[in-house]
Design an enzyme around this catalytic site. Structure first.
Site, short mmCIF file in Angstrom:
data_model
loop_
_atom_site.label_atom_id
_atom_site.label_comp_id
_atom_site.label_asym_id
_atom_site.label_seq_id
_atom_site.Cartn_x
_atom_site.Cartn_y
_atom_site.Cartn_z
N ASN A 110 -14.96 34.52 53.41
CA ASN A 110 -16.32 34.98 53.63
C ASN A 110 -17.24 34.24 52.65
O ASN A 110 -17.17 34.48 51.44
CB ASN A 110 -16.41 36.49 53.41
N PRO A 111 -18.12 33.35 53.14
CA PRO A 111 -18.94 32.56 52.21
C PRO A 111 -19.96 33.39 51.45
O PRO A 111 -20.47 32.95 50.42
CB PRO A 111 -19.64 31.56 53.14
N ASN A 146 -17.24 40.79 61.92
CA ASN A 146 -16.15 40.92 62.88
C ASN A 146 -15.65 39.57 63.40
O ASN A 146 -14.87 39.54 64.36
CB ASN A 146 -16.57 41.81 64.06
N ASP A 169 -12.22 43.79 50.24
CA ASP A 169 -11.40 44.63 51.11
C ASP A 169 -11.95 44.70 52.54
O ASP A 169 -11.21 44.95 53.48
CB ASP A 169 -11.31 46.04 50.53
N SER A 174 -16.55 42.01 46.18
CA SER A 174 -16.91 43.05 45.21
C SER A 174 -15.91 44.20 45.23
O SER A 174 -15.64 44.80 44.19
CB SER A 174 -18.31 43.58 45.53
#
Length: 678
Positions: free
Chosen positions: A217-218, A253, A278, A310
């Protein structure tokens, strides 16, 4: 190389790690030849190497022995006949590489010579230089040496840390570079064979040509996901010789749909690594469970996580399970766990929700929250810019304006912590899940009607027909919408171009091996009959839950306990940590088949609640003696029926529709990457 009295390593290595420690295995005599030892056996290689000591003007002989236990280094000094020895365990070695000298000069190199006599002759011809310095003064003579770089991360217990150790073996027993390289490759190959025999599944996957699928995830890590990956993750993967495909998520998603729809997932990849928090792991899990062949996917694809986000509760829980360090370099330590090549079963919780007469099914790996902690987690999003302090500030606010929620709580207690749950009964024919359909909307809607897991042996289940040709033909059009190979054109690395560092980069797929991806344009076969037949077979094998559906009543005769009233909080956890600094369920294990239900009832004092919140960072928040207001109950399943329509429910830290919810644990349904294995 700079001369040193003992073999030295990179500057990152601590003094305690550089000390040579005693060992019990015997080594070869000083006159042993490297090539001769190499020809003896590949299970055990022995070589004589030298380190030049300019201060004492002498060479220190190092006997290096490679065996299944690891690499033994035996240092001998002629001056005081003192011998020191060190063992670098094979499990601590993540990889090696061989070839010519790297441009960056690294410390920790050991030089092998033709013989002691030849080395003395070279020193006599060049009295003002030793070792590498002598070679530099010999003019423009080419360096025919071959180098073996061995990368290891040694574990230190107090404090719990892993420090990088680099050992460089220089082979120059011949004037021919090809012969020296052949010897270095033999050592390199033997290291990999020993790691494979030690149980590292990654070596087996490498032998079959499979790669790791890494989903990044950038926007994770305050928008520095790509930079964190490039600087901290990619170098370790390179040292471990791990081949991987990197997929950059472009929208919410994305990971769930990619994992769910990729038909060659098991054939192409040996595991899936999530480089984010997560939330992305939650997407991958539900994407796997949405596949028609989810049983095989859960069995063959271990999941790993690198905490670039985070919320890092799972990464911390896995490190705790393996007794591996987490701080102060969580990304490094988690990457080492992912490249260890072992996997451990992990529980998954099946969750049912209803909202406005609609029914949802999804799968959870971390926790389910109702009340205080869920309120703090979600409502503090408005303060995300200040970092982790937002939780503290919002916790103070919630203590001042304490809320209580009325509702009903049902739970099925575990009879004992060691009892194993019974296998799910055989399922009656049921409606086939719409797992192959593309879904949109909320995560709950996307997880609707997914197949239910079976906590039993899946060896008898047969997935879609194993017709590789049909699958390959059927894959191509699906791959095109995701795959975007990294071009070899150097222009992409120019500033402000479509590069790795570009904030507006459109690239979403990167590969560790250069070259354009080739795709077949063969027409797809009509496989609708095969799919229908597979669906019919799948229909008969869909397991049913062991507990009644969410709309059905729960009976005390079946062991269900029930209470109704006002609650400050009901929080269910099945990992030790909810976040890196929240040690919420100290007794939890990855595969214990238990949900730890923490109940805080109305009437609890604010001072007691404050102590509860403060104690969560070290696991001292749970009462040691029976308490009327705070209780922790190990359960197999539970149901919450809140009154009213205003409140917050979270699953793995993500907010879901407020309403009745129930959960049931399925032990060991997936495999997660660890250093310990099963």
């Amino acid at each position: 190389m700079t001369a040193n009295p003992i073999p030295r390593v990179e500057q990152q290595e601590s003094e305690a790690e550089s000390q040579l420690k005693p060992m019990h295995a015997e080594t070869a005599e000083a006159e042993a030849d490297v090539n001769g030892a190499a020809e003896a056996a590949t299970d055990e290689l022995i070589g004589i190497f030298y380190v030049e000591n300019r201060r004492r003007k002498q060479n220190i002989k190092i006997v290096v022995k490679l065996c299944p236990e690891g690499i033994y280094l035996r240092r001998e000094t002629a001056q005081n006949d003192h011998i020191n020895e060190q063992l670098i365990r094979i499990d601590d070695i993540i990889g090696s590489s061989c070839g010519q000298r790297l441009k960056k000069r690294a410390r920790g190199g050991l030089t092998s010579c033709k013989s002691t006599r030849n080395q003395q002759q070279e020193q006599h011809q060049h009295p003002d230089a030793e070792g590498a310095g002598a070679e530099e003064q010999q003019g423009k003579e080419a360096d025919n040496s071959a180098y073996l770089y061995i990368y290891a991360y040694l574990k230190k217990e107090k404090p719990l840390r892993r420090g990088k150790t680099l050992r460089i073996l220089r082979f120059r027993t011949s004037d021919d570079y090809a012969e020296n390289l052949a010897t270095a490759r033999l050592w390199h190959r033997t290291i990999r064979e020993h790691k494979q025999r030690s149980g590292a599944a990654g070596e087996v996957a490498r032998a079959t040509g499979k790669k790791l699928l890494i989903l990044l995830n950038p926007k994770s890590g305050s928008g520095k996901g790509r930079e964190l990956f490039q600087k901290q993750v990619a170098p370790v993967l390179r040292e471990a010789e791990v081949q991987y495909d990197l997929q950059i998520t472009t929208h919410p998603n994305y990971a769930q749909e990619f994992v769910r729809s990729r038909k060659d997932l098991m054939e192409r990849y040996s595991g899936i690594v999530v480089a984010s928090g997560d939330g992305l792991f939650y997407e991958v899990l539900n994407g796997l469970m949405g596949r028609m062949d989810w049983r095989r996917a859960c069995r063959e694809l271990p999941l790993g996580i690198i905490p670039c986000g985070s919320g890092n509760g799972l990464a911390k829980s896995i490190a705790h399970h393996c007794n591996e360090p987490y701080e102060p370099k969580p990304i490094l330590h988690a990457t080492l766990i992912c490249v260890a090549g072992r996997a451990t079963p992990m529980d998954v919780v099946r969750v049912e929700l209803t909202h406005r007469d609609r029914h949802y099914v999804m799968y959870s790996f971390l926790s389910i929250g109702w009340g205080l902690i869920a309120d703090i987690d979600i409502e503090s999003e408005s303060l995300r810019s200040i970092g982790a302090q937002r939780f503290t500030l919002w916790a103070i606010r919630r203590l001042i304006t304490l809320r209580c929620y009325r509702g009903k709580l049902y739970y099925l207690p575990a009879k004992s912590s060691t009892e194993q749950p019974a296998a799910a009964p055989a399922a009656a024919p049921a409606a086939a899940p719409a797992a192959a359909q593309s879904t949109t909307g909320t995560p709950q809607e996307q997880a609707n009607s997914q197949a239910e897991p079976q906590p039993a042996d899946f060896s008898e289940f047969k997935d879609l027909p194993d017709d590789e040709d049909v699958q390959l033909r059927d894959n191509q059009s699906d791959l095109d919408q995701f795959a975007d190979a990294l071009s070899l054109d150097r222009s992409i690395y120019r500033q402000n171009a479509d590069s790795w560092h570009s904030a507006v980069s459109r690239r979403t797929a990167y590969y560790s091996i250069g070259g354009q991806s080739s795709r077949s344009n063969r027409s797809r076969l009509n496989v609708s009959q095969r799919i229908e037949a597979a669906n019919a077979e799948f229909n008969q094998l869909v397991p049913v839950s062991k507990i009644p559906g969410l709309q059905m009543p729960l009976s005390a005769a079946d062991g269900w306990l029930h209470e109704e009233g006002e609650f400050v909080m009901v929080h269910a956890a099945y990992t030790t940590h909810l976040a890196s600094d929240c040690y919420f369920a100290p007794e939890s294990r990855l595969n214990d088949g238990l949900i730890y239900l923490v109940i805080i009832r109305a009437g609890v004092g604010r001072s007691q609640l404050l102590n509860f919140l403060l104690g969560m960072h070290n696991g001292t928040h749970l009462p040691m003696e029976p308490d009327p207001h705070i209780q922790v109950v190990p359960v197999r399943a539970f149901r919450i029926e809140p009154c009213g329509s205003h409140g917050i429910l979270t699953i793995d830290g993500e907010r879901v529709d407020y309403g009745p919810i129930q959960a049931e644990v399925f032990p060991g349904l997936i495999n997660v990457m660890t250093t310990t294995g099963q």
